[in-house]
Enzyme design. Sequence first.
Site, mmCIF file in Angstrom:
data_model
loop_
_atom_site.group_PDB
_atom_site.id
_atom_site.type_symbol
_atom_site.label_atom_id
_atom_site.label_comp_id
_atom_site.label_asym_id
_atom_site.label_seq_id
_atom_site.Cartn_x
_atom_site.Cartn_y
_atom_site.Cartn_z
ATOM 1 N N LYS A 15 -10.536 8.201 -2.198
ATOM 2 C CA LYS A 15 -11.080 7.002 -1.476
ATOM 3 C C LYS A 15 -12.138 7.409 -0.576
ATOM 4 O O LYS A 15 -13.269 7.029 -0.175
ATOM 5 C CB LYS A 15 -10.366 6.030 -1.084
ATOM 6 N N GLN A 51 -2.321 1.481 1.725
ATOM 7 C CA GLN A 51 -2.113 1.986 0.130
ATOM 8 C C GLN A 51 -0.558 1.449 -0.019
ATOM 9 O O GLN A 51 0.371 1.710 0.869
ATOM 10 C CB GLN A 51 -2.181 3.388 0.417
ATOM 11 N N ASP A 86 -8.897 -4.990 -0.835
ATOM 12 C CA ASP A 86 -7.994 -4.990 -2.175
ATOM 13 C C ASP A 86 -7.955 -6.303 -2.737
ATOM 14 O O ASP A 86 -7.466 -6.425 -3.819
ATOM 15 C CB ASP A 86 -6.584 -4.507 -1.725
HETATM 16 N N1 GUN Z 1 -1.541 1.353 -5.216
HETATM 17 C C1 GUN Z 1 -1.880 1.444 -6.381
HETATM 18 N N2 GUN Z 1 -2.861 0.896 -6.600
HETATM 19 C C2 GUN Z 1 -3.344 0.308 -5.557
HETATM 20 C C3 GUN Z 1 -4.689 -0.351 -5.045
HETATM 21 O O1 GUN Z 1 -5.617 -0.743 -5.778
HETATM 22 N N3 GUN Z 1 -4.547 -0.572 -3.756
HETATM 23 C C4 GUN Z 1 -3.665 -0.032 -2.800
HETATM 24 N N4 GUN Z 1 -3.793 -0.498 -1.597
HETATM 25 N N5 GUN Z 1 -2.431 0.393 -3.253
HETATM 26 C C5 GUN Z 1 -2.328 0.649 -4.649
#
Ligand code: GUN
Length: 308
Positions: free
Chosen positions: A59, A103, A126
């Site tokens: 990311k 996350q 998100d």
């Molecule tokens: N863990 C797995 N997929 C995601 C996501 O799209 N966002 C976040 N913050 N954590 C994740």
Amino acid sequence: MTSPAHAAKIIDGKAFAEALRGRIGAHVTRLGRQHGLVPGLAVVLVGEDPASQVYVRSKGRQAEACGIRSIDHRLAADTTEADLLALVEQLNQDPAIHGILVQLPLPPQIDPARVINAIAPDKDVDGFHVINAGRLATGQRTGPEAATVPCTPLGALMLLRDRLGDLIGRDALVLGRSNIVGRPMAQLLIQESCTVTVAHSKTQDLAAKCRAADILVAAVGRPELVRGDWIKPGATVIDVGINRISAPTPEKPDGTRLVGDVAFAEAIEIAGAITPVPGGIGPMTIACLLANSLTAACRQNGLAPPQL
Ligand code: GUN
């Protein structure tokens, strides 16, 4: 070997995501030139989950490549919920930060809902905050109060629209009911005027329900659960699963490989189009996170977000 007939069926999420990141980068450059604005994305990782570390690194790298400033906050696995909430509040108040991503999964001492709902809804890139989930569920998709849509379902919708044009009246089956993928995916497809069925681990006669679907989105995290003969001929299949399975060879007895929730080799014979794993939905998720970050930066500065 992939035959030309098979190749035509593969939905290339990797290429689509690359093009999308190119458009995002161009808008970010223009935002800097015209408004002196650099979108800022804070990514918070608690603990040392190896998969999360890979995602967070990816990311950050892709954000920077698009001109988005990415700031990582790495916290120890024994961080308290209070300390994490204090960091979220500090990021909420920081005018240089337009997007906040915590996350998941979080360590067991931390309630993920409490943390997600402490993020300022406009910085929730998100789209997991209850306000954004509620906006999406009520069809609030335009204007300054529009829902931020979770990245994976948003990416899936972009690929579906690109392949099929409008989705009006199609029968869609969403396999999985998570807050991250299944539920928001179902909401998006309802908004597109599909007839939506949500299936899950307790669904009866799953194969028959899958066979009725023009659009099948699989997001359950069960390797190759969906077989070729579960698919309606010509259907469009979006495989969200990323499952690592054991795949020993004489050279690598402990070898592994990634597979989706759909048995790809079987499914491609029947489907009209299908996303591969890897190279399908995975790259779209990060590209959509960057799109959401750009949109958030524009909105927080009173600017109309670009059409991507
Ligand atoms: N863990 C797995 N997929 C995601 C996501 O799209 N966002 C976040 N913050 N954590 C994740």
